[in-house]
Design a protein around this motif. Sequence first.
Motif, PDB file in Angstrom:
ATOM      1  N   GLY A  72       0.778  -1.234   0.000  1.00  0.00           N
ATOM      2  CA  GLY A  72       0.000   0.000   0.000  1.00  0.00           C
ATOM      3  C   GLY A  72       0.811   1.287   0.000  1.00  0.00           C
ATOM      4  N   TYR A  73       2.135   1.208  -0.113  1.00  0.00           N
ATOM      5  CA  TYR A  73       2.961   2.416  -0.099  1.00  0.00           C
ATOM      6  C   TYR A  73       3.104   3.049  -1.483  1.00  0.00           C
ATOM      7  CZ  TYR A  73       4.286   1.035   4.589  1.00  0.00           C
ATOM      8  OH  TYR A  73       4.246   0.703   5.920  1.00  0.00           O
ATOM      9  N   LEU A  74       2.720   2.325  -2.519  1.00  0.00           N
ATOM     10  CA  LEU A  74       2.848   2.818  -3.883  1.00  0.00           C
ATOM     11  C   LEU A  74       1.604   2.446  -4.669  1.00  0.00           C
ATOM     12  CD1 LEU A  74       4.721   3.975  -6.185  1.00  0.00           C
ATOM     13  CD2 LEU A  74       5.433   1.617  -6.572  1.00  0.00           C
ATOM     14  N   LYS A  75       1.101   3.412  -5.437  1.00  0.00           N
ATOM     15  CA  LYS A  75       0.022   3.153  -6.395  1.00  0.00           C
ATOM     16  C   LYS A  75       0.526   3.583  -7.754  1.00  0.00           C
ATOM     17  CE  LYS A  75      -4.191   3.325  -3.717  1.00  0.00           C
ATOM     18  NZ  LYS A  75      -5.554   3.849  -3.666  1.00  0.00           N
ATOM     19  N   ARG A  76       0.296   2.736  -8.736  1.00  0.00           N
ATOM     20  CA  ARG A  76       0.722   3.063 -10.100  1.00  0.00           C
ATOM     21  C   ARG A  76      -0.489   3.043 -11.022  1.00  0.00           C
ATOM     22  NH1 ARG A  76       5.714  -0.906 -11.232  1.00  0.00           N
ATOM     23  NH2 ARG A  76       4.393  -2.403 -10.163  1.00  0.00           N
ATOM     24  N   TYR A  77      -0.594   4.091 -11.830  1.00  0.00           N
ATOM     25  CA  TYR A  77      -1.662   4.202 -12.809  1.00  0.00           C
ATOM     26  C   TYR A  77      -1.027   4.333 -14.183  1.00  0.00           C
ATOM     27  CZ  TYR A  77      -4.385   5.382  -8.671  1.00  0.00           C
ATOM     28  OH  TYR A  77      -4.962   5.362  -7.441  1.00  0.00           O
ATOM     29  N   ARG A  78      -1.621   3.654 -15.152  1.00  0.00           N
ATOM     30  CA  ARG A  78      -1.138   3.755 -16.530  1.00  0.00           C
ATOM     31  C   ARG A  78      -2.228   4.355 -17.385  1.00  0.00           C
ATOM     32  NH1 ARG A  78       1.566  -2.075 -16.392  1.00  0.00           N
ATOM     33  NH2 ARG A  78       3.552  -1.421 -15.525  1.00  0.00           N
ATOM     34  N   LYS A  79      -1.839   5.324 -18.201  1.00  0.00           N
ATOM     35  CA  LYS A  79      -2.778   5.948 -19.136  1.00  0.00           C
ATOM     36  C   LYS A  79      -2.519   5.356 -20.513  1.00  0.00           C
ATOM     37  CE  LYS A  79      -2.842  10.087 -16.364  1.00  0.00           C
ATOM     38  NZ  LYS A  79      -2.381  11.443 -16.200  1.00  0.00           N
ATOM     39  N   ARG A  80      -3.582   4.915 -21.152  1.00  0.00           N
ATOM     40  CA  ARG A  80      -3.458   4.278 -22.468  1.00  0.00           C
ATOM     41  C   ARG A  80      -4.207   5.076 -23.526  1.00  0.00           C
ATOM     42  NH1 ARG A  80      -1.536  -0.989 -21.912  1.00  0.00           N
ATOM     43  NH2 ARG A  80      -1.533  -1.729 -19.768  1.00  0.00           N
ATOM     44  N   ASN A  81      -3.736   4.976 -24.745  1.00  0.00           N
ATOM     45  CA  ASN A  81      -4.436   5.620 -25.855  1.00  0.00           C
ATOM     46  C   ASN A  81      -5.529   4.683 -26.368  1.00  0.00           C
ATOM     47  OD1 ASN A  81      -3.132   3.701 -27.419  1.00  0.00           O
ATOM     48  ND2 ASN A  81      -1.673   5.146 -28.311  1.00  0.00           N
ATOM     49  N   ASP A  82      -6.234   5.081 -27.418  1.00  0.00           N
ATOM     50  CA  ASP A  82      -7.339   4.269 -27.923  1.00  0.00           C
ATOM     51  C   ASP A  82      -6.877   2.950 -28.545  1.00  0.00           C
ATOM     52  OD1 ASP A  82      -6.125   5.721 -29.935  1.00  0.00           O
ATOM     53  OD2 ASP A  82      -7.982   6.233 -30.972  1.00  0.00           O
ATOM     54  N   GLY A  84      -4.721   1.082 -26.944  1.00  0.00           N
ATOM     55  CA  GLY A  84      -4.343   0.272 -25.795  1.00  0.00           C
ATOM     56  C   GLY A  84      -2.882   0.392 -25.408  1.00  0.00           C
ATOM     57  N   GLN A  85      -2.147   1.286 -26.052  1.00  0.00           N
ATOM     58  CA  GLN A  85      -0.732   1.468 -25.751  1.00  0.00           C
ATOM     59  C   GLN A  85      -0.566   2.414 -24.566  1.00  0.00           C
ATOM     60  OE1 GLN A  85       0.026   3.096 -29.607  1.00  0.00           O
ATOM     61  NE2 GLN A  85       0.978   1.203 -30.356  1.00  0.00           N
ATOM     62  N   VAL A  86       0.414   2.094 -23.715  1.00  0.00           N
ATOM     63  CA  VAL A  86       0.689   2.956 -22.570  1.00  0.00           C
ATOM     64  C   VAL A  86       1.358   4.229 -23.075  1.00  0.00           C
ATOM     65  CG1 VAL A  86       1.974   3.174 -20.406  1.00  0.00           C
ATOM     66  CG2 VAL A  86       0.953   0.988 -21.015  1.00  0.00           C
ATOM     67  N   VAL A  87       0.754   5.373 -22.754  1.00  0.00           N
ATOM     68  CA  VAL A  87       1.298   6.656 -23.192  1.00  0.00           C
ATOM     69  C   VAL A  87       1.864   7.460 -22.030  1.00  0.00           C
ATOM     70  CG1 VAL A  87      -0.096   6.833 -25.280  1.00  0.00           C
ATOM     71  CG2 VAL A  87      -0.997   7.719 -23.132  1.00  0.00           C
ATOM     72  N   ASP A  88       1.411   7.150 -20.821  1.00  0.00           N
ATOM     73  CA  ASP A  88       1.894   7.881 -19.648  1.00  0.00           C
ATOM     74  C   ASP A  88       1.593   7.046 -18.411  1.00  0.00           C
ATOM     75  OD1 ASP A  88       3.078   9.932 -18.239  1.00  0.00           O
ATOM     76  OD2 ASP A  88       1.310  11.221 -18.236  1.00  0.00           O
ATOM     77  N   SER A  89       2.303   7.312 -17.354  1.00  0.00           N
ATOM     78  CA  SER A  89       2.018   6.622 -16.099  1.00  0.00           C
ATOM     79  C   SER A  89       2.232   7.587 -14.943  1.00  0.00           C
ATOM     80  CB  SER A  89       2.897   5.388 -15.939  1.00  0.00           C
ATOM     81  OG  SER A  89       4.254   5.747 -15.839  1.00  0.00           O
ATOM     82  N   GLU A  90       1.560   7.301 -13.845  1.00  0.00           N
ATOM     83  CA  GLU A  90       1.724   8.112 -12.647  1.00  0.00           C
ATOM     84  C   GLU A  90       1.906   7.171 -11.473  1.00  0.00           C
ATOM     85  OE1 GLU A  90      -0.517  11.539 -10.000  1.00  0.00           O
ATOM     86  OE2 GLU A  90      -1.494  10.754 -11.771  1.00  0.00           O
ATOM     87  N   TRP A  91       2.898   7.456 -10.655  1.00  0.00           N
ATOM     88  CA  TRP A  91       3.144   6.694  -9.441  1.00  0.00           C
ATOM     89  C   TRP A  91       2.871   7.613  -8.267  1.00  0.00           C
ATOM     90  CZ3 TRP A  91       8.496   3.878 -10.132  1.00  0.00           C
ATOM     91  CH2 TRP A  91       8.440   3.033 -11.244  1.00  0.00           C
ATOM     92  N   ILE A  92       2.125   7.123  -7.290  1.00  0.00           N
ATOM     93  CA  ILE A  92       1.873   7.884  -6.074  1.00  0.00           C
ATOM     94  C   ILE A  92       2.555   7.149  -4.928  1.00  0.00           C
ATOM     95  CG2 ILE A  92       0.138   8.784  -4.489  1.00  0.00           C
ATOM     96  CD1 ILE A  92      -1.792   8.830  -6.902  1.00  0.00           C
TER      97      ILE A  92
END
Length: 135
Positions: A72-82, A84-92
């Motif tokens: 629970g110390y890290l959350k990762r989100y991946r943003k994908r284009n239409d 389905g390719q990963v275009v960006d990610s955010e780590w909290i």
Amino acid sequence: MGKLSKKFVTHFTTIPNAIAQNDELSWKARGIFLYLASMPSNWQFYEVEVAKHASDGRDALRAGLKELEEKGYLKRYRKRNDKGQVVDSEWILSDVPMFDKPMLNEPMLEKPTQVNRTLQNKYLTKKDNTKERYI
């Protein structure tokens, strides 16, 4: 390229004792947490680039990141284009565990069956001649 967000702000790297002394975290996970916490908020990075800053390699980094996520110390989100390719990610990164399902402050039932039920240990054994049997 990813972006790191931190839920704590200091002018130097401080690690809470709860993380530094957490026996449930491996030394690898603690070290990765320390490295990520030392970077500024909104730091732009690539996972491959992060892996280059230690001798353990990319697989060890990924294992440590997965461990931090599970605790629970890290959350990762991946943003994908239409496509389905990963275009960006955010780590909290957080110095206290973050969970999707927080613990309830109140019991789920209005009238709980028993408050302090006695639990039976079904693994206690009793020797009966040459055979072991469960009590």
